[in-house]
Design a protein around this motif. Structure first.
Motif, PDB file in Angstrom:
ATOM      1  N   ILE A 119       0.344  -7.640   8.134  1.00  0.00           N
ATOM      2  CA  ILE A 119       1.393  -6.698   8.533  1.00  0.00           C
ATOM      3  C   ILE A 119       1.873  -5.912   7.325  1.00  0.00           C
ATOM      4  O   ILE A 119       2.106  -4.698   7.404  1.00  0.00           O
ATOM      5  N   ALA A 120       2.014  -6.592   6.181  1.00  0.00           N
ATOM      6  CA  ALA A 120       2.421  -5.893   4.956  1.00  0.00           C
ATOM      7  C   ALA A 120       1.388  -4.849   4.559  1.00  0.00           C
ATOM      8  O   ALA A 120       1.738  -3.743   4.112  1.00  0.00           O
ATOM      9  N   GLN A 121       0.105  -5.184   4.718  1.00  0.00           N
ATOM     10  CA  GLN A 121      -0.939  -4.198   4.446  1.00  0.00           C
ATOM     11  C   GLN A 121      -0.803  -2.996   5.373  1.00  0.00           C
ATOM     12  O   GLN A 121      -0.905  -1.844   4.938  1.00  0.00           O
ATOM     13  N   GLU A 122      -0.577  -3.258   6.661  1.00  0.00           N
ATOM     14  CA  GLU A 122      -0.385  -2.166   7.630  1.00  0.00           C
ATOM     15  C   GLU A 122       0.818  -1.312   7.244  1.00  0.00           C
ATOM     16  O   GLU A 122       0.783  -0.081   7.357  1.00  0.00           O
ATOM     17  N   PHE A 123       1.875  -1.960   6.788  1.00  0.00           N
ATOM     18  CA  PHE A 123       3.075  -1.216   6.375  1.00  0.00           C
ATOM     19  C   PHE A 123       2.736  -0.278   5.220  1.00  0.00           C
ATOM     20  O   PHE A 123       3.101   0.900   5.231  1.00  0.00           O
ATOM     21  N   ALA A 124       2.023  -0.801   4.210  1.00  0.00           N
ATOM     22  CA  ALA A 124       1.670   0.019   3.050  1.00  0.00           C
ATOM     23  C   ALA A 124       0.764   1.175   3.452  1.00  0.00           C
ATOM     24  O   ALA A 124       0.877   2.284   2.916  1.00  0.00           O
ATOM     25  N   ILE A 125      -0.138   0.925   4.397  1.00  0.00           N
ATOM     26  CA  ILE A 125      -1.055   1.961   4.867  1.00  0.00           C
ATOM     27  C   ILE A 125      -0.304   3.053   5.615  1.00  0.00           C
ATOM     28  O   ILE A 125      -0.537   4.255   5.409  1.00  0.00           O
ATOM     29  N   ARG A 126       0.614   2.649   6.480  1.00  0.00           N
ATOM     30  CA  ARG A 126       1.270   3.593   7.383  1.00  0.00           C
ATOM     31  C   ARG A 126       2.557   4.195   6.804  1.00  0.00           C
ATOM     32  O   ARG A 126       3.003   5.244   7.270  1.00  0.00           O
ATOM     33  N   TYR A 127       3.129   3.530   5.810  1.00  0.00           N
ATOM     34  CA  TYR A 127       4.367   4.020   5.207  1.00  0.00           C
ATOM     35  C   TYR A 127       4.231   4.019   3.682  1.00  0.00           C
ATOM     36  O   TYR A 127       5.022   3.365   2.977  1.00  0.00           O
ATOM     37  N   PRO A 128       3.257   4.734   3.159  1.00  0.00           N
ATOM     38  CA  PRO A 128       3.024   4.687   1.702  1.00  0.00           C
ATOM     39  C   PRO A 128       4.222   5.177   0.901  1.00  0.00           C
ATOM     40  O   PRO A 128       4.473   4.670  -0.204  1.00  0.00           O
ATOM     41  N   GLY A 129       4.969   6.131   1.448  1.00  0.00           N
ATOM     42  CA  GLY A 129       6.128   6.642   0.733  1.00  0.00           C
ATOM     43  C   GLY A 129       7.288   5.673   0.674  1.00  0.00           C
ATOM     44  O   GLY A 129       8.227   5.865  -0.114  1.00  0.00           O
ATOM     45  N   ARG A 130       7.222   4.626   1.494  1.00  0.00           N
ATOM     46  CA  ARG A 130       8.294   3.626   1.526  1.00  0.00           C
ATOM     47  C   ARG A 130       7.879   2.328   0.841  1.00  0.00           C
ATOM     48  O   ARG A 130       8.671   1.387   0.797  1.00  0.00           O
ATOM     49  N   THR A 131       6.643   2.289   0.341  1.00  0.00           N
ATOM     50  CA  THR A 131       6.109   1.066  -0.260  1.00  0.00           C
ATOM     51  C   THR A 131       6.073   1.185  -1.770  1.00  0.00           C
ATOM     52  O   THR A 131       5.271   1.930  -2.330  1.00  0.00           O
ATOM     53  N   LEU A 132       6.952   0.450  -2.442  1.00  0.00           N
ATOM     54  CA  LEU A 132       6.988   0.458  -3.903  1.00  0.00           C
ATOM     55  C   LEU A 132       5.936  -0.472  -4.492  1.00  0.00           C
ATOM     56  O   LEU A 132       5.372  -0.205  -5.541  1.00  0.00           O
ATOM     57  N   SER A 133       5.694  -1.591  -3.818  1.00  0.00           N
ATOM     58  CA  SER A 133       4.634  -2.510  -4.217  1.00  0.00           C
ATOM     59  C   SER A 133       4.266  -3.354  -3.014  1.00  0.00           C
ATOM     60  O   SER A 133       5.028  -3.483  -2.050  1.00  0.00           O
ATOM     61  N   LEU A 134       3.070  -3.934  -3.088  1.00  0.00           N
ATOM     62  CA  LEU A 134       2.543  -4.767  -1.999  1.00  0.00           C
ATOM     63  C   LEU A 134       2.061  -6.083  -2.571  1.00  0.00           C
ATOM     64  O   LEU A 134       1.254  -6.101  -3.511  1.00  0.00           O
ATOM     65  N   THR A 135       2.553  -7.194  -2.011  1.00  0.00           N
ATOM     66  CA  THR A 135       2.029  -8.513  -2.348  1.00  0.00           C
ATOM     67  C   THR A 135       1.474  -9.146  -1.085  1.00  0.00           C
ATOM     68  O   THR A 135       2.196  -9.330  -0.105  1.00  0.00           O
ATOM     69  N   SER A 136       0.192  -9.449  -1.112  1.00  0.00           N
ATOM     70  CA  SER A 136      -0.496 -10.050   0.030  1.00  0.00           C
ATOM     71  C   SER A 136      -0.878 -11.478  -0.341  1.00  0.00           C
ATOM     72  O   SER A 136      -1.653 -11.701  -1.276  1.00  0.00           O
ATOM     73  N   ILE A 137      -0.312 -12.446   0.392  1.00  0.00           N
ATOM     74  CA  ILE A 137      -0.509 -13.863   0.071  1.00  0.00           C
ATOM     75  C   ILE A 137      -1.338 -14.531   1.165  1.00  0.00           C
ATOM     76  O   ILE A 137      -1.048 -14.382   2.350  1.00  0.00           O
TER      77      ILE A 137
END
Length: 291
Positions: A119-137
């Motif tokens: 879901i975090a990956q989907e968020f970064a993909i769909r809302y790149p302007g709102r994603t400062l960093s992504l951590t996928s565990i």
């Protein structure tokens, strides 16, 4: 804990730390509730300068359960096909964005575990302007990459337990398969969290709807290759539910992503590794804040 109206449903959430800190949104995995992000772990993240937001996904915990959507027919075996899902992971990412809208939070650092990582990956993909960093565990780019061992799949898809005592006992049995062999879980704590989760919400069909969403959401590899966000991938080398190949594929797909793996870590967040997790996430969010 509070609830807010988002995308026509209610999302339950709570927060830790100073609202002026770096906003860190924690997204939990399949069938799991926000309490699986341990309060002490959240407090450690807050002490490192983060304003931590954790929440229950739709069909979990105290957020809305889509009972009217029924129970999807899940594949009986691998390769049987993609189920019809009442929603997809992109809709769960939209729930996350909607929660942030209500809270008045624009750009954030997102952290997801297992399906929460998807879901975090989907968020970064769909809302790149709102994603400062992504951590996928302990996550992956696709259900077909890092697929579970037969033993892990059996633990995941065992028939629903009929009562609280059975649910707690099942949680302990599952942890023996899915947990970290080098970092044995505190059985009393596993029992406590399982009991709390049962008391908050027990909804096996909700688990099924989330699982259908996971299976029907496809492969994110191509979209992840287009990201330009600081990223961290954390994975256990002994993970049987999402095997290490899933973490490697995620790190390979995201340009510049750092891969951090731990021998003896399974599909959980061992307390002994919290300092390492907090340090790595804090280094990422601090670095991202100055880019």
């Amino acid at each position: 804990m509070d609830r807010v109206r988002v995308n026509g449903i209610e999302i339950a959430y709570d927060t830790f730390g100073d609202a002026g800190g770096r906003v860190l949104v924690l997204i939990m995995g399949l069938g799991a509730q926000m309490i699986s992000w341990d309060e002490e772990f959240c407090a450690e993240l807050a002490a490192a300068g983060h304003y931590v937001v954790r929440f229950d996904n739709r069909d979990a915990g105290l957020s809305t359960h889509l009972h009217e959507a029924g129970v999807p027919r899940l594949p009986a075996a691998r390769g049987e096909g993609v189920p019809e899902a009442p929603y997809l992971l992109k809709d769960m990412a939209a729930d996350t964005a909607g929660l942030l809208d209500v809270l008045g939070l624009d750009a954030v650092h997102v952290v997801g575990a297992s399906m929460g990582g998807m879901i975090a990956q989907e968020f970064a993909i769909r809302y790149p302007g709102r994603t400062l960093s992504l951590t996928s565990i302990m996550s992956t780019t696709s259900p077909d990459v890092g697929a579970p061992t037969e033993l892990a799949l059996g633990a995941l898809l065992a028939p629903a337990a009929p009562d609280r005592e059975s649910v707690v006992r099942r949680a302990v049995e599952s942890w023996k398969v899915l947990g970290s062999p080098a970092y044995p879980a505190d059985e009393a704590r596993v029992r406590e969290i399982a009991g709390q989760a049962y008391d908050r919400s027990f909804d096996p069909p909700g688990f099924g709807r989330q699982f259908a969403a996971l299976l029907a959401s496809g492969d994110r590899t191509a979209a992840l290759r287009e990201l330009s966000v600081p990223a961290l991938v954390i994975h256990g080398e002994a993970d049987q539910l999402v095997q290490l190949a899933g973490g490697v594929a995620t790190a390979d797909a995201i340009p510049g992503a750092k891969l951090l793996t731990f021998p003896g870590m399974g599909h959980d967040l061992p307390r002994a590794l919290w300092p390492d997790f907090v340090a790595a996430i804090t280094e990422l969010t601090t670095r991202a804040a100055v880019l």
